[in-house]
Each structure stands twice: as structure tokens, then as C-alpha cells.
Design a protein around this motif. Structure first.
Motif, PDB file in Angstrom:
ATOM      1  N   CYS A  91       0.859  -1.170   0.000  1.00 46.41           N
ATOM      2  CA  CYS A  91       0.000   0.000   0.000  1.00 46.41           C
ATOM      3  C   CYS A  91       0.900   1.226   0.000  1.00 46.41           C
ATOM      4  CB  CYS A  91      -0.895  -0.034   1.237  1.00 46.41           C
ATOM      5  SG  CYS A  91      -2.071   1.320   1.367  1.00 46.41           S
ATOM      6  N   VAL A  92       0.554   2.224  -0.810  1.00 45.45           N
ATOM      7  CA  VAL A  92       1.436   3.374  -1.020  1.00 45.45           C
ATOM      8  C   VAL A  92       0.616   4.644  -0.971  1.00 45.45           C
ATOM      9  CG1 VAL A  92       3.117   4.400  -2.589  1.00 45.45           C
ATOM     10  CG2 VAL A  92       2.844   1.915  -2.528  1.00 45.45           C
ATOM     11  N   VAL A  93       1.159   5.687  -0.353  1.00 42.58           N
ATOM     12  CA  VAL A  93       0.469   6.965  -0.280  1.00 42.58           C
ATOM     13  C   VAL A  93       1.335   8.061  -0.889  1.00 42.58           C
ATOM     14  CG1 VAL A  93       1.340   7.534   2.028  1.00 42.58           C
ATOM     15  CG2 VAL A  93      -0.784   8.571   1.222  1.00 42.58           C
ATOM     16  N   ARG A  94       0.700   8.991  -1.559  1.00 41.04           N
ATOM     17  CA  ARG A  94       1.377  10.176  -2.073  1.00 41.04           C
ATOM     18  C   ARG A  94       0.499  11.372  -1.748  1.00 41.04           C
ATOM     19  NH1 ARG A  94       1.929  12.533  -8.097  1.00 41.04           N
ATOM     20  NH2 ARG A  94      -0.232  12.990  -7.599  1.00 41.04           N
ATOM     21  N   ALA A  95       1.097  12.360  -1.099  1.00 40.93           N
ATOM     22  CA  ALA A  95       0.343  13.573  -0.780  1.00 40.93           C
ATOM     23  C   ALA A  95       0.063  14.345  -2.056  1.00 40.93           C
ATOM     24  CB  ALA A  95       1.121  14.437   0.200  1.00 40.93           C
ATOM     25  N   ALA A  96      -1.159  14.859  -2.191  1.00 39.30           N
ATOM     26  CA  ALA A  96      -1.549  15.572  -3.410  1.00 39.30           C
ATOM     27  C   ALA A  96      -1.367  17.063  -3.217  1.00 39.30           C
ATOM     28  CB  ALA A  96      -2.997  15.254  -3.754  1.00 39.30           C
ATOM     29  N   TYR A  97      -0.126  17.496  -3.183  1.00 35.29           N
ATOM     30  CA  TYR A  97       0.139  18.927  -3.168  1.00 35.29           C
ATOM     31  C   TYR A  97       1.276  19.217  -4.114  1.00 35.29           C
ATOM     32  CZ  TYR A  97       4.292  18.300  -0.231  1.00 35.29           C
ATOM     33  OH  TYR A  97       5.511  17.953   0.247  1.00 35.29           O
ATOM     34  N   SER A  98       1.580  20.455  -4.379  1.00 33.86           N
ATOM     35  CA  SER A  98       2.531  20.777  -5.435  1.00 33.86           C
ATOM     36  C   SER A  98       3.870  21.248  -4.901  1.00 33.86           C
ATOM     37  CB  SER A  98       1.934  21.850  -6.350  1.00 33.86           C
ATOM     38  OG  SER A  98       1.608  23.001  -5.607  1.00 33.86           O
ATOM     39  N   GLY A  99       4.200  20.880  -3.698  1.00 30.08           N
ATOM     40  CA  GLY A  99       5.496  21.245  -3.149  1.00 30.08           C
ATOM     41  C   GLY A  99       6.632  20.458  -3.776  1.00 30.08           C
ATOM     42  N   ALA A 100       7.828  20.742  -3.331  1.00 35.21           N
ATOM     43  CA  ALA A 100       9.020  20.145  -3.935  1.00 35.21           C
ATOM     44  C   ALA A 100       9.025  18.635  -3.838  1.00 35.21           C
ATOM     45  CB  ALA A 100      10.264  20.732  -3.277  1.00 35.21           C
ATOM     46  N   GLY A 101       8.516  18.090  -2.755  1.00 38.91           N
ATOM     47  CA  GLY A 101       8.555  16.634  -2.615  1.00 38.91           C
ATOM     48  C   GLY A 101       7.250  15.968  -2.950  1.00 38.91           C
ATOM     49  N   SER A 102       6.437  16.638  -3.758  1.00 39.71           N
ATOM     50  CA  SER A 102       5.062  16.167  -3.898  1.00 39.71           C
ATOM     51  C   SER A 102       4.936  14.873  -4.663  1.00 39.71           C
ATOM     52  CB  SER A 102       4.222  17.237  -4.589  1.00 39.71           C
ATOM     53  OG  SER A 102       4.704  17.449  -5.898  1.00 39.71           O
ATOM     54  N   TYR A 103       5.979  14.432  -5.346  1.00 37.07           N
ATOM     55  CA  TYR A 103       5.849  13.199  -6.098  1.00 37.07           C
ATOM     56  C   TYR A 103       6.392  12.008  -5.331  1.00 37.07           C
ATOM     57  CZ  TYR A 103       5.466  16.946  -9.456  1.00 37.07           C
ATOM     58  OH  TYR A 103       5.116  18.100 -10.091  1.00 37.07           O
ATOM     59  N   GLN A 104       6.787  12.253  -4.090  1.00 39.24           N
ATOM     60  CA  GLN A 104       7.375  11.180  -3.321  1.00 39.24           C
ATOM     61  C   GLN A 104       6.299  10.237  -2.816  1.00 39.24           C
ATOM     62  OE1 GLN A 104      10.012  14.128  -0.981  1.00 39.24           O
ATOM     63  NE2 GLN A 104      11.047  12.162  -0.810  1.00 39.24           N
ATOM     64  N   LEU A 105       6.613   8.966  -2.898  1.00 41.87           N
ATOM     65  CA  LEU A 105       5.727   7.920  -2.409  1.00 41.87           C
ATOM     66  C   LEU A 105       6.222   7.402  -1.072  1.00 41.87           C
ATOM     67  CD1 LEU A 105       5.250   5.752  -5.629  1.00 41.87           C
ATOM     68  CD2 LEU A 105       3.943   7.754  -4.905  1.00 41.87           C
ATOM     69  N   THR A 106       5.289   7.078  -0.196  1.00 40.97           N
ATOM     70  CA  THR A 106       5.623   6.398   1.049  1.00 40.97           C
ATOM     71  C   THR A 106       4.996   5.016   1.005  1.00 40.97           C
ATOM     72  OG1 THR A 106       5.722   8.473   2.278  1.00 40.97           O
ATOM     73  CG2 THR A 106       5.451   6.438   3.546  1.00 40.97           C
ATOM     74  N   PHE A 107       5.823   4.001   1.165  1.00 41.92           N
ATOM     75  CA  PHE A 107       5.383   2.610   1.066  1.00 41.92           C
ATOM     76  C   PHE A 107       5.092   2.017   2.432  1.00 41.92           C
ATOM     77  CE2 PHE A 107       6.217   1.086  -3.302  1.00 41.92           C
ATOM     78  CZ  PHE A 107       6.801   2.223  -3.824  1.00 41.92           C
ATOM     79  N   GLY A 108       4.059   1.180   2.489  1.00 39.72           N
ATOM     80  CA  GLY A 108       3.895   0.315   3.640  1.00 39.72           C
ATOM     81  C   GLY A 108       4.944  -0.788   3.603  1.00 39.72           C
ATOM     82  N   LYS A 109       5.013  -1.569   4.675  1.00 45.26           N
ATOM     83  CA  LYS A 109       6.048  -2.590   4.770  1.00 45.26           C
ATOM     84  C   LYS A 109       5.694  -3.873   4.042  1.00 45.26           C
ATOM     85  CE  LYS A 109       8.087  -0.677   8.925  1.00 45.26           C
ATOM     86  NZ  LYS A 109       8.530  -0.885  10.323  1.00 45.26           N
ATOM     87  N   GLY A 110       4.504  -3.931   3.502  1.00 38.39           N
ATOM     88  CA  GLY A 110       4.142  -5.069   2.676  1.00 38.39           C
ATOM     89  C   GLY A 110       3.336  -6.121   3.421  1.00 38.39           C
ATOM     90  N   THR A 111       2.446  -6.795   2.678  1.00 36.35           N
ATOM     91  CA  THR A 111       1.707  -7.943   3.184  1.00 36.35           C
ATOM     92  C   THR A 111       1.935  -9.093   2.220  1.00 36.35           C
ATOM     93  OG1 THR A 111      -0.032  -6.601   4.190  1.00 36.35           O
ATOM     94  CG2 THR A 111      -0.558  -8.914   3.724  1.00 36.35           C
ATOM     95  N   LYS A 112       2.438 -10.172   2.759  1.00 40.80           N
ATOM     96  CA  LYS A 112       2.669 -11.347   1.929  1.00 40.80           C
ATOM     97  C   LYS A 112       1.413 -12.204   1.920  1.00 40.80           C
ATOM     98  CE  LYS A 112       6.046 -14.963   1.022  1.00 40.80           C
ATOM     99  NZ  LYS A 112       7.320 -15.583   1.455  1.00 40.80           N
TER     100      LYS A 112
END
Lengths: 117, 112
Positions: A91-112
Motif C-alpha cells: 500500500c502506497v500513499v502520495r500527498a496531493a500537493y505541489s510542493g518540492a517533494g510532492s511526487y514522493q511515495l511512502t510505502f507500507g512494509k508489505g503484506t505477503k
């Protein structure tokens, strides 16, 4: 700041039974949310994404996810598991704003996900 | 075919020997990024680039360098690799606002 919590590190289901992979997120801005799948020894493939349109999102291979803002959740479901669904899911989240880091994704640790014949 | 390619796919090296992992995309994407994947930690971002000559640190940049001299290429450089950089590395690219990142096949690096 944003974060993602996948509530189960490992889920095991029998073939033909429903799949539920749970994800909670936090974000200071209206988020975009994604589910990616990684099969063994493979790269990551996009399953589905939410970007503030319909809250119920349909993806590939029969998967879908529902965005629930009140619960800050984006759980992934599938009505009937198939052997080929055995993989790791992120599961991955990306904040929807237009700042410098706005395209960065944050990943969950995963579910197998394991699928038992 | 639209794709992100990485080379090499597998690499075993020794501590201190400089190495470069190449990443190339053919989708004309402005945004490119490097991640490392470790068991139980998910993917963590190392560096990203918003466009040519524009790069910035992600969450775990120590021990890595990048460059973006051309739009299609985004190499990852380990000047002096150490065993704690043993990991699976992924390169990804996307259009600036579209959000969906396309991932390469991964590079499995072992540092002895």
C-alpha cells in the motif's frame, strides 16, 4: 508528513475464498493511494490507484479497494483468491500537493499473501 | 514497449569497490527515483530527480550518489560500498502529476 500502515505482514487464504489486505494511512494533504503487487523475483506492478474520484476503485485481476476518509483506510479486496495471487502487496500513499517533494511515495512494509490449494 | 530498464540485474562486489547501477526509461518521464527494498521494511526512497540536473535526497541517501544529465537516464553510484548496502534496488519513473510510478525489474546487490 505521511505514513502507511499495513496491518498484517502475512495473510493466508484458501483458493476460492475472499481476500482482504488492510491498509491505514495518514497524510496532511488529500492523498493519492496505490496498491502495488510484487510477485517473487519480479518488479512492482500497479494494481490500482485512488486519486480523489470514485471512492471504490477497481483494479486489475479482479482486485478492488475502497477509500474511506473517515477511517483513513484503503483496504484491498478480491472476492475469490487464485493461486496466481500469491505475492507481496504494498500500500502506497502520495500527498496531493505541489510542493518540492510532492511526487514522493511512502510505502507500507508489505503484506505477503499465501494462497492454499 | 514502454519500460524502465536496470543494469546489472545481479551484482556481487566487495567492500570499497566503486560501482554504478544504470537506470533508463523510454517514456519521456520527468520524474525518476531510486528505492531500496529490505525484508520487513518495504521500499525506502534513496534519491529522486524532478528533471534533468535536478536531484534531491530521499529517506536513506547516505552512501549513495546520483546524477541526471539526460532525461532518460538516472544512474545510482556507490562510491565505497559497504555490507549494509546489500539490498534489492529499484528504479522508477513517472510523469510529474500522474502519480503512477513505473518500476524497473530490480538489481540485487551483495556487498561482501
Amino acid at each position: 508528513a505521511q505514513s502507511v500502515t499495513q496491518l498484517d505482514s502475512h495473510v493466508s487464504v484458501s483458493e476460492g475464498t475472499p481476500v482482504l489486505l488492510r491498509c491505514n494511512y495518514s497524510s496532511s494533504y488529500s492523498p493519492s493511494l496505490f496498491w502495488y503487487v510484487q510477485h517473487p523475483n519480479k518488479g512492482l506492478q500497479l494494481l490500482l490507484k485512488y486519486t480523489s474520484a470514485a471512492t471504490l476503485v477497481k483494479g486489475i485481476n479482479g482486485f478492488e479497494a475502497e477509500f474511506k476518509k473517515s477511517e483513513t483506510s484503503f483496504h484491498l479486496t478480491k472476492p475469490s483468491a487464485h493461486m496466481s495471487d500469491a505475492a507481496e502487496y504494498f500500500c502506497v500513499v502520495r500527498a496531493a500537493y505541489s510542493g518540492a517533494g510532492s511526487y514522493q511515495l511512502t510505502f507500507g512494509k508489505g503484506t505477503k499473501l499465501s494462497v492454499i490449494p | 514497449e514502454a519500460q524502465v530498464t536496470q543494469n546489472p540485474r545481479y551484482l556481487i562486489t566487495v567492500t570499497g569497490k566503486k560501482l554504478t547501477v544504470t537506470c533508463s526509461q523510454n517514456m519521456n518521464h520527468e520524474y525518476m527515483s531510486w528505492y531500496r527494498q529490505d525484508p520487513g521494511l518495504g521500499l525506502r526512497q534513496i534519491y529522486y530527480s524532478m528533471n534533468v540536473e535536478v536531484t534531491d535526497k530521499g529517506d536513506v541517501p547516505e552512501g549513495y550518489k546520483v546524477s541526471r544529465k539526460e532525461k532518460r537516464n538516472f544512474p545510482l553510484i556507490l562510491e565505497s560500498p559497504s555490507p549494509n548496502q546489500t539490498s534489492l534496488y529499484f528504479c522508477a519513473s513517472s510523469l510529474p502529476r500522474e502519480g503512477t510510478q513505473y518500476f524497473g525489474p530490480g538489481t540485487r546487490l551483495t556487498v561482501l
